[in-house]
Design an enzyme around this catalytic site. Structure first.
Site, PDB file in Angstrom:
ATOM      1  N   CYS A  81       0.604  -1.280   0.030  1.00 48.94           N
ATOM      2  CA  CYS A  81      -0.243  -0.389  -0.085  1.00 48.94           C
ATOM      3  C   CYS A  81       1.465   1.157   0.069  1.00 48.94           C
ATOM      4  O   CYS A  81       0.757   1.674  -0.804  1.00 48.94           O
ATOM      5  CB  CYS A  81      -1.145   0.193   0.963  1.00 48.94           C
ATOM      6  N   HIS A 132      -2.749   0.761   6.867  1.00 46.99           N
ATOM      7  CA  HIS A 132      -2.988   1.157   5.663  1.00 46.99           C
ATOM      8  C   HIS A 132      -3.386   2.075   4.671  1.00 46.99           C
ATOM      9  O   HIS A 132      -3.463   3.312   5.952  1.00 46.99           O
ATOM     10  CB  HIS A 132      -4.426  -0.149   5.306  1.00 46.99           C
ATOM     11  N   HIS A 144      -5.776   1.760  -4.296  1.00 45.44           N
ATOM     12  CA  HIS A 144      -4.594   1.379  -2.908  1.00 45.44           C
ATOM     13  C   HIS A 144      -4.104  -0.641  -3.868  1.00 45.44           C
ATOM     14  O   HIS A 144      -5.074  -1.277  -4.538  1.00 45.44           O
ATOM     15  CB  HIS A 144      -5.177   1.009  -1.482  1.00 45.44           C
TER      16      HIS A 144
END
Length: 173
Positions: A81, A132, A144
């Protein structure tokens, strides 16, 4: 005279009205995800044209379909990510930290109702720490690199899963 106007005007009116009803569904890319290019990426106060001109977001969008790879930060190795965020910024001459937590600390906080395409959204997916990050693309859309075995994709951040883990948003200064 009225009959000739009808003969000439009717095809024009018909073409205009049929054109207004035409619509093409979003195309699916090779991952099966809906192509985001066909959907306006605008947020509050943003035009679709302005939103699509964000060079960092445009770079990130080109990575859709690239495999997830823990620690990855290039199209050749895959992305995690924060590697996706790092790569998209670096490709546009912008230095940013490499981890989700460091990006969270580095970015300028943004209220959810002030998000603009290209802003970063942060989540707590493992524990209490930010773990994240992804790009806000417009209402409901998060670009993402999700997790092992998956690919860079667009997700709906309004799902129960993402809402429960939302930690905040930020804008790269």
């Amino acid at each position: 005279m009225p009959a000739s106007i009808l003969r000439l005007g009717l095809p024009v009116l018909l073409a205009i009205s049929l054109g207004a009803c035409s619509w093409a569904p979003p195309q699916a890319d090779h991952t099966g995800a809906s192509r985001v290019d066909s959907v306006p990426a605008s947020g509050p106060g943003q035009s679709a044209r302005k939103a699509s001109n964000n060079p960092v977001l445009l770079t990130a969008r080109q990575m859709i379909g690239i495999n997830y790879s823990y620690g990855g930060h290039s199209p050749d190795t895959g992305f995690d990510c924060s590697g996706l965020v790092y790569y998209a910024h670096r490709a546009n001459g912008i230095d940013v930290p490499r981890t989700a937590r460091a990006l969270y600390d580095f970015s300028q906080p943004v209220d959810r109702d002030e998000l603009r395409p290209g802003d970063l959204m942060f989540f707590r997916t493992s524990g209490k720490r930010v773990s994240h990050v992804g790009f806000y693309m417009g209402p409901g859309r998060l670009l993402h690199a999700p997790s092992t075995g998956k690919q860079v994709t667009v997700a709906d951040y309004r799902t129960t899963y993402w809402r429960a883990r939302y930690a905040g948003a930020g804008r790269v200064r």
